[in-house]
Design an enzyme around this catalytic site. Sequence first.
Site, PDB file in Angstrom:
ATOM      1  N   HIS A   1       5.130  -9.237  13.292  1.00  8.78           N
ATOM      2  CA  HIS A   1       4.769 -10.633  13.008  1.00  8.78           C
ATOM      3  C   HIS A   1       5.556 -11.178  11.828  1.00  8.78           C
ATOM      4  O   HIS A   1       5.183 -12.202  11.251  1.00  8.78           O
ATOM      5  CB  HIS A   1       3.269 -10.740  12.727  1.00  8.78           C
ATOM      6  CG  HIS A   1       2.430 -10.485  13.938  1.00  8.78           C
ATOM      7  ND1 HIS A   1       1.090 -10.185  13.849  1.00  8.78           N
ATOM      8  CD2 HIS A   1       2.736 -10.479  15.260  1.00  8.78           C
ATOM      9  CE1 HIS A   1       0.606 -10.011  15.082  1.00  8.78           C
ATOM     10  NE2 HIS A   1       1.581 -10.178  15.948  1.00  8.78           N
TER      11      HIS A   1
ATOM     12  N   GLY B   1      -7.171  -0.610  11.330  1.00 13.79           N
ATOM     13  CA  GLY B   1      -7.478  -1.861  10.627  1.00 13.79           C
ATOM     14  C   GLY B   1      -7.137  -3.119  11.389  1.00 13.79           C
ATOM     15  O   GLY B   1      -6.677  -4.101  10.789  1.00 13.79           O
TER      16      GLY B   1
ATOM     17  N   LEU C   1     -12.898  -0.142  10.141  1.00  7.42           N
ATOM     18  CA  LEU C   1     -14.167  -0.212   9.410  1.00  7.42           C
ATOM     19  C   LEU C   1     -15.336  -0.240  10.383  1.00  7.42           C
ATOM     20  O   LEU C   1     -16.403   0.329  10.143  1.00  7.42           O
ATOM     21  CB  LEU C   1     -14.168  -1.478   8.528  1.00  7.42           C
ATOM     22  CG  LEU C   1     -15.271  -1.596   7.479  1.00  7.42           C
ATOM     23  CD1 LEU C   1     -15.168  -0.441   6.487  1.00  7.42           C
ATOM     24  CD2 LEU C   1     -15.188  -2.930   6.750  1.00  7.42           C
TER      25      LEU C   1
HETATM   26  C1  BV8 Z   1       2.752 -14.536  22.035  1.00  8.75           C
HETATM   27  C2  BV8 Z   1       1.449 -13.991  11.287  1.00  8.75           C
HETATM   28  C3  BV8 Z   1       4.049 -14.972  23.967  1.00  8.75           C
HETATM   29  C4  BV8 Z   1       0.851 -15.173  10.655  1.00  8.75           C
HETATM   30  C5  BV8 Z   1       0.052 -13.581  13.214  1.00  8.75           C
HETATM   31  C6  BV8 Z   1      -5.506 -16.134  25.316  1.00  8.75           C
HETATM   32  C7  BV8 Z   1      -5.741 -14.798  25.606  1.00  8.75           C
HETATM   33  C8  BV8 Z   1      -4.882 -13.823  25.145  1.00  8.75           C
HETATM   34  C9  BV8 Z   1      -3.783 -14.162  24.352  1.00  8.75           C
HETATM   35  C10 BV8 Z   1      -3.576 -15.479  24.047  1.00  8.75           C
HETATM   36  C11 BV8 Z   1      -4.418 -16.464  24.515  1.00  8.75           C
HETATM   37  N1  BV8 Z   1      -3.947 -17.640  24.066  1.00  8.75           N
HETATM   38  C12 BV8 Z   1      -2.838 -17.450  23.309  1.00  8.75           C
HETATM   39  C13 BV8 Z   1      -2.599 -16.132  23.300  1.00  8.75           C
HETATM   40  C14 BV8 Z   1      -1.487 -15.454  22.648  1.00  8.75           C
HETATM   41  C15 BV8 Z   1      -1.732 -15.359  21.163  1.00  8.75           C
HETATM   42  C16 BV8 Z   1      -3.058 -14.688  20.884  1.00  8.75           C
HETATM   43  O1  BV8 Z   1      -3.186 -13.481  21.013  1.00  8.75           O
HETATM   44  N2  BV8 Z   1      -4.068 -15.488  20.520  1.00  8.75           N
HETATM   45  C17 BV8 Z   1      -5.363 -14.914  20.254  1.00  8.75           C
HETATM   46  C18 BV8 Z   1      -5.934 -15.499  18.953  1.00  8.75           C
HETATM   47  C19 BV8 Z   1      -6.256 -15.221  21.453  1.00  8.75           C
HETATM   48  N3  BV8 Z   1      -0.665 -14.546  20.654  1.00  8.75           N
HETATM   49  C20 BV8 Z   1       0.485 -15.121  20.295  1.00  8.75           C
HETATM   50  O2  BV8 Z   1       0.667 -16.316  20.243  1.00  8.75           O
HETATM   51  C21 BV8 Z   1       1.606 -14.155  19.958  1.00  8.75           C
HETATM   52  N4  BV8 Z   1       2.764 -14.531  20.705  1.00  8.75           N
HETATM   53  O3  BV8 Z   1       1.796 -14.245  22.709  1.00  8.75           O
HETATM   54  O4  BV8 Z   1       3.977 -14.945  22.540  1.00  8.75           O
HETATM   55  C22 BV8 Z   1       4.787 -13.781  24.411  1.00  8.75           C
HETATM   56  C23 BV8 Z   1       4.304 -12.499  24.125  1.00  8.75           C
HETATM   57  C24 BV8 Z   1       5.010 -11.408  24.585  1.00  8.75           C
HETATM   58  C25 BV8 Z   1       6.171 -11.586  25.319  1.00  8.75           C
HETATM   59  C26 BV8 Z   1       6.643 -12.868  25.577  1.00  8.75           C
HETATM   60  C27 BV8 Z   1       5.951 -13.971  25.140  1.00  8.75           C
HETATM   61  C28 BV8 Z   1       1.976 -14.227  18.499  1.00  8.75           C
HETATM   62  C29 BV8 Z   1       0.817 -13.731  17.659  1.00  8.75           C
HETATM   63  C30 BV8 Z   1       1.288 -13.603  16.211  1.00  8.75           C
HETATM   64  C31 BV8 Z   1       0.575 -14.610  15.350  1.00  8.75           C
HETATM   65  N5  BV8 Z   1       0.835 -14.311  13.942  1.00  8.75           N
HETATM   66  N6  BV8 Z   1       0.375 -13.300  11.960  1.00  8.75           N
HETATM   67  C32 BV8 Z   1       0.137 -14.791   9.394  1.00  8.75           C
HETATM   68  O5  BV8 Z   1      -0.092 -13.594   9.106  1.00  8.75           O
HETATM   69  O6  BV8 Z   1      -0.191 -15.753   8.688  1.00  8.75           O
HETATM   70  S1  BV8 Z   1      -1.358 -12.921  13.892  1.00  8.75           S
HETATM   71  C33 BV8 Z   1      -2.501 -12.535  12.685  1.00  8.75           C
HETATM   72  O7  BV8 Z   1      -3.556 -11.844  13.365  1.00  8.75           O
HETATM   73  C34 BV8 Z   1      -2.057 -11.557  11.635  1.00  8.75           C
HETATM   74  O8  BV8 Z   1      -0.748 -11.108  11.799  1.00  8.75           O
HETATM   75  C35 BV8 Z   1      -2.996 -10.383  11.843  1.00  8.75           C
HETATM   76  O9  BV8 Z   1      -2.432  -9.188  11.513  1.00  8.75           O
HETATM   77  C36 BV8 Z   1      -3.199 -10.494  13.276  1.00  8.75           C
HETATM   78  C37 BV8 Z   1      -4.249  -9.680  13.886  1.00  8.75           C
HETATM   79  O10 BV8 Z   1      -5.382  -9.705  13.077  1.00  8.75           O
HETATM   80  P1  BV8 Z   1      -5.861  -8.324  12.442  1.00  8.75           P
HETATM   81  O11 BV8 Z   1      -4.717  -7.699  11.750  1.00  8.75           O
HETATM   82  O12 BV8 Z   1      -6.538  -7.520  13.495  1.00  8.75           O
HETATM   83  O13 BV8 Z   1      -6.854  -8.847  11.343  1.00  8.75           O
HETATM   84  P2  BV8 Z   1      -8.376  -9.242  11.531  1.00  8.75           P
HETATM   85  O14 BV8 Z   1      -8.811  -9.925  10.282  1.00  8.75           O
HETATM   86  O15 BV8 Z   1      -8.569  -9.916  12.843  1.00  8.75           O
HETATM   87  O16 BV8 Z   1      -9.116  -7.822  11.637  1.00  8.75           O
HETATM   88  C38 BV8 Z   1      -9.120  -6.944  10.526  1.00  8.75           C
HETATM   89  C39 BV8 Z   1      -9.766  -5.653  10.992  1.00  8.75           C
HETATM   90  O17 BV8 Z   1      -9.762  -4.742   9.897  1.00  8.75           O
HETATM   91  C40 BV8 Z   1     -11.219  -5.823  11.412  1.00  8.75           C
HETATM   92  O18 BV8 Z   1     -11.447  -5.114  12.610  1.00  8.75           O
HETATM   93  C41 BV8 Z   1     -12.013  -5.181  10.259  1.00  8.75           C
HETATM   94  O19 BV8 Z   1     -13.175  -4.536  10.723  1.00  8.75           O
HETATM   95  C42 BV8 Z   1     -11.032  -4.161   9.747  1.00  8.75           C
HETATM   96  N7  BV8 Z   1     -11.182  -3.842   8.328  1.00  8.75           N
HETATM   97  C43 BV8 Z   1     -11.546  -4.668   7.321  1.00  8.75           C
HETATM   98  N8  BV8 Z   1     -11.564  -3.975   6.169  1.00  8.75           N
HETATM   99  C44 BV8 Z   1     -11.207  -2.699   6.464  1.00  8.75           C
HETATM  100  C45 BV8 Z   1     -10.967  -2.614   7.846  1.00  8.75           C
HETATM  101  N9  BV8 Z   1     -10.606  -1.470   8.451  1.00  8.75           N
HETATM  102  C46 BV8 Z   1     -10.469  -0.375   7.668  1.00  8.75           C
HETATM  103  N10 BV8 Z   1     -10.690  -0.374   6.340  1.00  8.75           N
HETATM  104  C47 BV8 Z   1     -11.062  -1.505   5.712  1.00  8.75           C
HETATM  105  N11 BV8 Z   1     -11.284  -1.476   4.380  1.00  8.75           N
END
Ligand code: BV8
Length: 231
Positions: A111, A178, A205
């Site tokens: 990303h 994570g 977590l």
């Molecule tokens: C793409 C940069 C096409 C920005 C980021 C409908 C259904 C399915 C998919 C889609 C849909 N509609 C649209 C899509 C596609 C879309 C998508 O997935 N949307 C989702 C929201 C539905 N994806 C895209 O647009 C991607 N591109 O699809 O292009 C394509 C693909 C392939 C081939 C050709 C064409 C682009 C996605 C990238 C977006 N950019 N980041 C920025 O950082 O500002 S994504 C963003 O979310 C971050 O990068 C982050 O890393 C990422 C995922 O989140 P997580 O890392 O999981 O973080 P989160 O807070 O959610 O969870 C944290 C976890 O840690 C939790 O589980 C928690 O319990 C745990 N935790 C907390 N503390 C701890 C811990 N674990 C252990 N120890 C701890 N102490």
Amino acid sequence: MPSYQSVVVLTGAGISAESGIRTFRASDGLWEEHRIEDVATPDGFRRNPTLVHDFYNARRQKLLSPEITYNAAHKALAAFEQRFSGQYLLVTQNIDDLHERAGSQQVVHMHGELLKSRCEGCGEIFSYLEDLQMTTPCPCCQLSGHLRPHIVWFNEIPLALDAIYSALTSCDLFVAIGTSGNVYPAAGFFQEASHHGAHTVELNLEPSVSGSLFKEQHYGPASEVVPRFFA
Ligand code: BV8
């Protein structure tokens, strides 16, 4: 830890949470304060580039602040990479550089990276630690108004997907650390690895969206469960 030949690790915001970097979907998460559409999409950047620059400038300065450093989970992965003789690939969804600071050598930032910017004019990608403004000139072509964070926004294609999928089809161990499993295509990587015979492990977590579909799970803070698993 049993002996594996080829390991793929996927990390998400949770591995950096104990380092003081905010996650996205927790109750105090980044997406509670900002609409994804406004700060993490190309349309949002076109609509209001200053808002987007402010959003990433604040995160960049936080990342560079003295209190932020890697934690035991980042360190455990770096140590594993050092001693593991098989094929290893660390893919991170995170845009911070904590894996590198902990000593990880091969890190794929699918990303993008908060400490890099790129010029939409000349295509140059470069390290940039200052605040980005619309008036900031490109250090390469000197044009202003073309710089953006080198970050993959929603609806943009993630980086290095060919290399990632190639590693997923040949690994015998896939470990997700994570990540909530909400964002694709990263959220589907474990299924791709499993389909090709890999053992799949979730270290988190709490259970992610697809936690129960992994073959093995260990829950707790990354700084505890990651060093234990990779011991
Ligand atoms: C793409 C940069 C096409 C920005 C980021 C409908 C259904 C399915 C998919 C889609 C849909 N509609 C649209 C899509 C596609 C879309 C998508 O997935 N949307 C989702 C929201 C539905 N994806 C895209 O647009 C991607 N591109 O699809 O292009 C394509 C693909 C392939 C081939 C050709 C064409 C682009 C996605 C990238 C977006 N950019 N980041 C920025 O950082 O500002 S994504 C963003 O979310 C971050 O990068 C982050 O890393 C990422 C995922 O989140 P997580 O890392 O999981 O973080 P989160 O807070 O959610 O969870 C944290 C976890 O840690 C939790 O589980 C928690 O319990 C745990 N935790 C907390 N503390 C701890 C811990 N674990 C252990 N120890 C701890 N102490």
